[in-house]
Design an enzyme around this catalytic site. Structure first.
Site, mmCIF file in Angstrom:
data_model
loop_
_atom_site.group_PDB
_atom_site.id
_atom_site.type_symbol
_atom_site.label_atom_id
_atom_site.label_comp_id
_atom_site.label_asym_id
_atom_site.label_seq_id
_atom_site.Cartn_x
_atom_site.Cartn_y
_atom_site.Cartn_z
ATOM 1 N N HIS A 129 2.704 -24.503 -14.540
ATOM 2 C CA HIS A 129 2.670 -23.916 -13.194
ATOM 3 C C HIS A 129 3.209 -24.909 -12.162
ATOM 4 C CE1 HIS A 129 0.358 -20.218 -13.969
ATOM 5 N NE2 HIS A 129 -0.153 -20.909 -14.977
ATOM 6 N N SER A 173 -8.831 -10.887 20.251
ATOM 7 C CA SER A 173 -10.126 -11.463 19.888
ATOM 8 C C SER A 173 -10.230 -12.898 20.382
ATOM 9 C CB SER A 173 -10.275 -11.452 18.370
ATOM 10 O OG SER A 173 -9.368 -12.384 17.801
ATOM 11 N N GLY A 174 -9.084 -13.448 20.781
ATOM 12 C CA GLY A 174 -9.085 -14.865 21.149
ATOM 13 C C GLY A 174 -8.636 -15.724 19.984
ATOM 14 N N CYS A 205 4.790 -19.545 -17.094
ATOM 15 C CA CYS A 205 3.637 -19.328 -17.973
ATOM 16 C C CYS A 205 3.720 -17.953 -18.656
ATOM 17 C CB CYS A 205 2.350 -19.527 -17.181
ATOM 18 S SG CYS A 205 0.941 -19.765 -18.257
ATOM 19 N N GLU A 264 3.754 -24.378 -9.124
ATOM 20 C CA GLU A 264 3.286 -24.075 -7.764
ATOM 21 C C GLU A 264 1.982 -24.762 -7.387
ATOM 22 O OE1 GLU A 264 3.791 -22.058 -10.184
ATOM 23 O OE2 GLU A 264 2.067 -20.783 -10.589
ATOM 24 N N VAL A 269 -6.007 -16.762 16.728
ATOM 25 C CA VAL A 269 -4.567 -17.037 16.715
ATOM 26 C C VAL A 269 -3.756 -15.772 16.398
ATOM 27 C CG1 VAL A 269 -2.745 -18.382 15.604
ATOM 28 C CG2 VAL A 269 -4.942 -19.430 16.046
ATOM 29 N N ASP A 270 -4.208 -14.986 15.424
ATOM 30 C CA ASP A 270 -3.398 -13.834 14.986
ATOM 31 C C ASP A 270 -3.219 -12.802 16.100
ATOM 32 O OD1 ASP A 270 -3.638 -15.200 12.643
ATOM 33 O OD2 ASP A 270 -5.072 -13.815 11.734
ATOM 34 N N SER A 271 -4.327 -12.413 16.720
ATOM 35 C CA SER A 271 -4.184 -11.382 17.751
ATOM 36 C C SER A 271 -3.452 -11.960 18.969
ATOM 37 C CB SER A 271 -5.532 -10.776 18.138
ATOM 38 O OG SER A 271 -6.357 -11.721 18.767
#
Ligand code: XMP
Length: 518
Positions: free
Chosen positions: A175, A228-229, A84, A177, A231-233
């Site tokens: 586009h 924190s409980g 684009c 994507e 997924v990331d941490s």
């Protein structure tokens, strides 16, 4: 240490630049997005990409001073794909012509017809004659640059697909994507294949590399990780534990705003299954005390955020030899996107995190997920042996139930909310809907309503059920439950949860609503 092949996406400010990166990561290709202002000749030389993609963008290349790539991009000798605005800037820079208006703007679905010449970039395309694509352009290329040939046209874009095969430069007006270009992913697949990518970006490889990197960075020092409980941490903690074992201590702060049984689940998972050193701090009295009488959502968030930092710091100070703080920062938090608004964007909600902590405590940061998208973190979690039931959990906000209890927070309301939420989630799981939903929860409303149960009058709280589908939390649609499901759930909540006598279902999308109630 292994080094993967790298692709550079130069961001000209399109709303969908992140989607390009996701499509590439799905192909096991490592890529980074950088705003065009930062991509200088020196940057390019240092980054040494194996291919470059120019993103779309809202500006017009016909405007003086509009965004440009550095000149050396074209002399590096690597394949380039312009999308684009990226296509137009490529044409302009290489000697073609771009014009505004003249009735050739195209917005929305369009169909591209191939020319009679073959192009490896288009392998797998046009098997049914034309190909559906998503267009969004006001300007258009009116003359292609020397060396380019046309491989596809649409009614509004005579140069919808062009390429200079000898230099490996490709340019598309649409586009690829977005979902509305159904076979767009194939185009990216062809592009990275042409550029010689071998698909060396895998989570198994990343795990090994991240472990080596953590060991090199941390040495003998001790690392603190806030759990924190979520997924990331959790993935951060488990990866660190695999890398440095006993040198890691996790801190889990229960602020009294968690869901039913949540604190126990987190503690047992990390202590019993992973044998990770864990300080579990019940600070609910402190947080709930500070929140007494507070009903403004921003004051709630600020109060919780500040206390969280104080409490975390108190426990972290007890850990000897701590030099590092681990954080589960993800790639979308790191990407510096191009802002054309010219000013800071409006704060809708100030999300609470532990930002500012490391400087205050004199700690250095370990952020092993900085290069990953959320779905890659989940894949890494699976790679590390986290159960699917845990990895697929719905996101839960840092301020927890505080923002699902509009108005004043009381222990009584929290108790009722926890029970109602547990029944609701149980219903969703029983009906096999949990994985189709991005986030589902109950909000307890600051209003009592009259009801009748048996022969008696009740005067209890009303609650709202919320369930949304979303890709990234930025936009969301309400989930279309069946009436039977809603009816059954309302009956269960009213029968099983003392304190609630009315159930409503929130059918607001985001925007204009937000996912949480506060
Ligand atoms: P909203 O309500 O802004 O939520 O549409 C979008 C996503 O962000 C989560 N959320 C938060 N997460 N701290 C967090 O860590 C917060 O203060 C916060 N507020 C909202 C929300 O649960 C949803 O996933």
């Amino acid at each position: 240490m292994t080094q993967h092949q790298r692709l550079l996406i130069i961001d000209f400010g399109s709303q969908v630049t992140q989607l390009i990166a996701r499509r590439l990561r799905e192909l096991n290709v490592y890529c980074e997005i950088h705003p065009y202002q930062n991509v200088t000749d020196a940057f390019l030389a240092d980054f040494a990409p194996q291919a470059i993609i120019f993103s779309g963008g809202p500006d017009s290349v016909t405007r003086e001073g509009s965004p440009r790539p550095p000149a050396s991009a074209f002399t590096l000798g690597v394949p380039i794909l312009g999308i684009c605005y990226g296509q137009q800037v490529m044409m302009q820079e290489l000697g073609g012509l771009v014009e505004s208006g003249h009735g050739t703007a195209e917005f929305g679905r369009a169909f591209v017809t191939p020319s009679d010449k073959k192009l490896p970039l288009l392998e797998g395309w046009f098997s049914e004659g034309t190909e559906q694509v998503w267009m969004s352009h006001g300007d258009h290329v009116s003359k292609i640059a020397p060396g380019f040939e046309v491989y596809g046209t649409s009614p509004g874009a005579p140069f919808a697909i062009t390429a200079d095969v000898s230099r490996n430069f490709y340019a598309v007006q649409f586009h690829p994507e977005v979902h509305h270009t159904p076979r767009g992913a194939k185009l990216y697949e062809n592009f990275v294949r042409l550029a010689g990518f071998t698909g060396d970006w895998t989570m198994a490889g990343y795990r090994q590399q991240a472990i080596a990197q953590i060991r090199a960075q941390v040495g003998d020092a001790h690392v603190i990780c806030g759990l924190s409980g979520g997924v990331d941490s959790s993935v951060t903690a488990i990866l660190l534990h695999e890398a440095i074992g006993e040198q890691l201590t996790c801190v889990f702060v229960d602020h009294g705003l968690l869901r039913l049984g949540e604190a126990e689940q987190v503690v047992s998972m990390f202590r019993d299954n992973y044998n990770i050193k864990l300080i579990a701090a019940d600070e609910s009295d402190l947080f709930l005390g500070a929140l007494e009488g507070v009903s403004d959502p921003e004051v709630k968030r600020k109060t919780i955020g500040k206390l969280f930092i104080d409490v975390f710091q108190k426990y972290a100070n007890e850990i000897e030899n701590a030099e590092f703080l681990a954080q589960g920062t993800l790639y979308p938090d790191v990407i510096e996107s191009v802002s054309f608004s010219g000013g800071p964007s409006v704060t809708i909600k100030s999300h609470h995190n532990v930002g500012g902590l490391p400087e205050k405590m004199g700690l250095k940061l370990v952020e092993p997920l900085r290069e990953l998208f959320k779905d890659e973190v989940r894949a890494l979690g699976r790679e590390l042996g986290l159960p699917d039931s845990f990895i697929g959990r719905h996101p839960f906000p840092g301020p927890g139930l505080a923002i699902r209890c509009p108005g004043e927070i009381t222990r009584e309301k929290l108790e009722i909310l926890r029970k109602a939420d547990a029944v609701y989630i149980d219903q969703i799981r029983k009906h096999g809907l949990y994985d189709e939903i991005w986030q589902a929860f109950v909000a307890i409303l600051p209003v009592r309503t009259v009801g009748v149960m048996g022969d008696g009058r009740t005067y209890d709280y009303a609650c709202a059920l919320r369930a949304v589908t979303s890709v990234d939390g930025m936009t969301a649609d309400y989930y279309p439950f069946s009436h039977e499901f809603l009816g059954e759930t309302a009956t269960r909540i009213i029968n099983e949860v003392k304190g609630i006598n009315r159930v409503t279902y929130d059918i607001t999308s985001k925007p204009p609503g937000t996912i949480e109630w506060e």
